[in-house]
Motif scaffolding. Structure first.
Motif, PDB file in Angstrom:
ATOM      1  N   GLY A   1       0.815  -1.208   0.000  1.00  0.00           N
ATOM      2  CA  GLY A   1       0.000   0.000   0.000  1.00  0.00           C
ATOM      3  C   GLY A   1       0.842   1.248   0.000  1.00  0.00           C
ATOM      4  N   PRO A   2       0.228   2.366  -0.404  1.00  0.00           N
ATOM      5  CA  PRO A   2       0.953   3.631  -0.405  1.00  0.00           C
ATOM      6  C   PRO A   2       1.211   4.140   1.008  1.00  0.00           C
ATOM      7  CG  PRO A   2      -1.336   3.995  -0.982  1.00  0.00           C
ATOM      8  CD  PRO A   2      -1.149   2.521  -0.861  1.00  0.00           C
ATOM      9  N   LEU A   3       2.392   4.687   1.208  1.00  0.00           N
ATOM     10  CA  LEU A   3       2.765   5.292   2.491  1.00  0.00           C
ATOM     11  C   LEU A   3       2.766   6.815   2.398  1.00  0.00           C
ATOM     12  CD1 LEU A   3       5.782   2.963   3.411  1.00  0.00           C
ATOM     13  CD2 LEU A   3       3.422   2.792   4.214  1.00  0.00           C
ATOM     14  N   THR A   4       2.857   7.358   1.199  1.00  0.00           N
ATOM     15  CA  THR A   4       2.887   8.802   0.998  1.00  0.00           C
ATOM     16  C   THR A   4       1.569   9.410   1.455  1.00  0.00           C
ATOM     17  OG1 THR A   4       4.398   8.560  -0.864  1.00  0.00           O
ATOM     18  CG2 THR A   4       3.185  10.642  -0.712  1.00  0.00           C
ATOM     19  N   PRO A   5       1.629  10.407   2.358  1.00  0.00           N
ATOM     20  CA  PRO A   5       0.393  11.041   2.840  1.00  0.00           C
ATOM     21  C   PRO A   5      -0.447  11.601   1.688  1.00  0.00           C
ATOM     22  CG  PRO A   5       2.268  11.722   4.167  1.00  0.00           C
ATOM     23  CD  PRO A   5       2.825  10.969   2.992  1.00  0.00           C
ATOM     24  N   GLY A   6      -1.746  11.372   1.778  1.00  0.00           N
ATOM     25  CA  GLY A   6      -2.677  11.909   0.791  1.00  0.00           C
ATOM     26  C   GLY A   6      -2.865  11.051  -0.448  1.00  0.00           C
ATOM     27  N   VAL A   7      -2.124   9.956  -0.572  1.00  0.00           N
ATOM     28  CA  VAL A   7      -2.263   9.070  -1.732  1.00  0.00           C
ATOM     29  C   VAL A   7      -3.193   7.912  -1.357  1.00  0.00           C
ATOM     30  CG1 VAL A   7      -1.070   7.536  -3.335  1.00  0.00           C
ATOM     31  CG2 VAL A   7       0.010   9.674  -2.617  1.00  0.00           C
ATOM     32  N   GLU A   8      -4.235   7.730  -2.127  1.00  0.00           N
ATOM     33  CA  GLU A   8      -5.204   6.665  -1.883  1.00  0.00           C
ATOM     34  C   GLU A   8      -4.668   5.340  -2.419  1.00  0.00           C
ATOM     35  OE1 GLU A   8      -8.159   7.055  -0.315  1.00  0.00           O
ATOM     36  OE2 GLU A   8      -7.718   9.167   0.031  1.00  0.00           O
ATOM     37  N   TRP A   9      -5.124   4.236  -1.852  1.00  0.00           N
ATOM     38  CA  TRP A   9      -4.657   2.917  -2.271  1.00  0.00           C
ATOM     39  C   TRP A   9      -5.019   2.612  -3.722  1.00  0.00           C
ATOM     40  CZ3 TRP A   9      -8.232  -0.543  -3.944  1.00  0.00           C
ATOM     41  CH2 TRP A   9      -9.539  -0.390  -3.514  1.00  0.00           C
ATOM     42  N   GLY A  10      -6.070   3.194  -4.232  1.00  0.00           N
ATOM     43  CA  GLY A  10      -6.483   2.960  -5.611  1.00  0.00           C
ATOM     44  C   GLY A  10      -5.457   3.400  -6.635  1.00  0.00           C
ATOM     45  N   ARG A  11      -4.558   4.296  -6.254  1.00  0.00           N
ATOM     46  CA  ARG A  11      -3.520   4.762  -7.186  1.00  0.00           C
ATOM     47  C   ARG A  11      -2.634   3.603  -7.636  1.00  0.00           C
ATOM     48  NH1 ARG A  11      -1.007   8.904  -9.553  1.00  0.00           N
ATOM     49  NH2 ARG A  11       1.270   9.039  -9.488  1.00  0.00           N
ATOM     50  N   LEU A  12      -2.381   2.655  -6.754  1.00  0.00           N
ATOM     51  CA  LEU A  12      -1.573   1.495  -7.095  1.00  0.00           C
ATOM     52  C   LEU A  12      -2.231   0.702  -8.230  1.00  0.00           C
ATOM     53  CD1 LEU A  12       0.942  -0.120  -6.338  1.00  0.00           C
ATOM     54  CD2 LEU A  12      -0.396  -1.226  -4.556  1.00  0.00           C
ATOM     55  N   TRP A  13      -3.514   0.488  -8.136  1.00  0.00           N
ATOM     56  CA  TRP A  13      -4.254  -0.237  -9.177  1.00  0.00           C
ATOM     57  C   TRP A  13      -4.362   0.593 -10.448  1.00  0.00           C
ATOM     58  CZ3 TRP A  13      -5.473  -5.284  -8.906  1.00  0.00           C
ATOM     59  CH2 TRP A  13      -5.285  -5.891  -7.672  1.00  0.00           C
TER      60      TRP A  13
ATOM     61  N   THR B   1      -4.153  -5.092  -0.851  1.00  0.00           N
ATOM     62  CA  THR B   1      -3.723  -3.697  -0.958  1.00  0.00           C
ATOM     63  C   THR B   1      -4.668  -2.817  -0.158  1.00  0.00           C
ATOM     64  OG1 THR B   1      -5.006  -3.299  -2.978  1.00  0.00           O
ATOM     65  CG2 THR B   1      -2.733  -4.070  -3.255  1.00  0.00           C
ATOM     66  N   GLY B   2      -4.173  -1.677   0.248  1.00  0.00           N
ATOM     67  CA  GLY B   2      -4.962  -0.716   1.001  1.00  0.00           C
ATOM     68  C   GLY B   2      -4.050   0.393   1.485  1.00  0.00           C
ATOM     69  N   ALA B   3      -4.597   1.335   2.198  1.00  0.00           N
ATOM     70  CA  ALA B   3      -3.780   2.404   2.788  1.00  0.00           C
ATOM     71  C   ALA B   3      -2.898   1.768   3.850  1.00  0.00           C
ATOM     72  CB  ALA B   3      -4.666   3.485   3.383  1.00  0.00           C
ATOM     73  N   MET B   4      -1.602   2.012   3.756  1.00  0.00           N
ATOM     74  CA  MET B   4      -0.657   1.342   4.645  1.00  0.00           C
ATOM     75  C   MET B   4       0.070   2.351   5.508  1.00  0.00           C
ATOM     76  SD  MET B   4       2.146  -1.464   3.445  1.00  0.00           S
ATOM     77  CE  MET B   4       2.790  -2.653   4.592  1.00  0.00           C
ATOM     78  N   ALA B   5       0.454   1.933   6.690  1.00  0.00           N
ATOM     79  CA  ALA B   5       1.279   2.733   7.596  1.00  0.00           C
ATOM     80  C   ALA B   5       2.361   1.833   8.154  1.00  0.00           C
ATOM     81  CB  ALA B   5       0.443   3.313   8.727  1.00  0.00           C
ATOM     82  N   VAL B   6       3.573   2.373   8.255  1.00  0.00           N
ATOM     83  CA  VAL B   6       4.704   1.655   8.841  1.00  0.00           C
ATOM     84  C   VAL B   6       5.245   2.544   9.949  1.00  0.00           C
ATOM     85  CG1 VAL B   6       7.002   0.689   8.447  1.00  0.00           C
ATOM     86  CG2 VAL B   6       5.237   0.477   6.676  1.00  0.00           C
ATOM     87  N   GLU B   7       5.149   2.082  11.201  1.00  0.00           N
ATOM     88  CA  GLU B   7       5.533   2.897  12.365  1.00  0.00           C
ATOM     89  C   GLU B   7       6.941   3.455  12.271  1.00  0.00           C
ATOM     90  OE1 GLU B   7       5.101   1.155  16.237  1.00  0.00           O
ATOM     91  OE2 GLU B   7       2.961   0.786  15.941  1.00  0.00           O
TER      92      GLU B   7
END
Length: 169
Positions: free
Chosen positions: A42-54, A118-124
């Protein structure tokens, strides 16, 4: 198939860049064997939705290909970064990640994974600098070929520039 719940884990995470966006890639196991049969991306960049990957996958794949081939393209990009180090920002041997609801697909063993979530992802452990948007060398023209004006080539500009369909270089 939609992902209907947030999943999380603590294991190896690869953070990589592609077309101006930073993504995270990890694995998830469906049972106690810890096989890592699920690829989590999934995207980690703030403001980018997971659909952008698809959307990127639809742009880079042939126009008549469906979700299975798009899922393979997504998996190939993450695997390329993990295996070859291509466009890697950072690798965490023991990263803590969360994946919000998004989209699932079957990979049927492609890149040694059975499923793609896939989905919105966060990595601490990832810092704001590591996940910030950047200016890429190549930009993905995120438009569908069937929407191209008749006077343009039916090959998206990035493919023309690279000269090889579906290859990211």
């Amino acid at each position: 198939m939609a992902v209907d719940e947030t999943v999380s884990g603590q294991n190896r995470v690869t953070v990589f860049r592609m077309f101006g966006t930073v993504f995270g890639y990890s694995t998830h196991s469906l049972d106690d064997r810890n096989l890592g049969e699920v690829a989590v991306i999934g995207p980690l960049t703030p403001g980018v939705e997971w659909g952008r990957l698809w959307q990127m996958a639809r742009t880079m794949c042939r126009p008549n290909e469906g979700d299975n081939e798009h899922a393979r393209w997504i998996m190939a990009q993450a695997n390329r970064s993990f295996t070859c180090g291509s466009d890697v920002v950072v690798k965490f041997p023991q990263g803590t990640w969360k994946l919000a609801p998004g989209k699932r697909a079957d990979l049927d063993g492609y890149c040694h994974r059975d499923h793609l979530w896939t989905g919105a992802m966060a990595v601490e452990e990832a810092t704001p600098e590591q996940v910030a948007a950047y200016t890429p060398i190549y930009t993905a023209q995120l438009w569908r070929v069937e929407n191209a004006p008749p006077e343009t080539s039916q090959v998206p500009p990035l493919r023309r520039a690279l000269g090889r369909p579906g290859h990211l270089g």
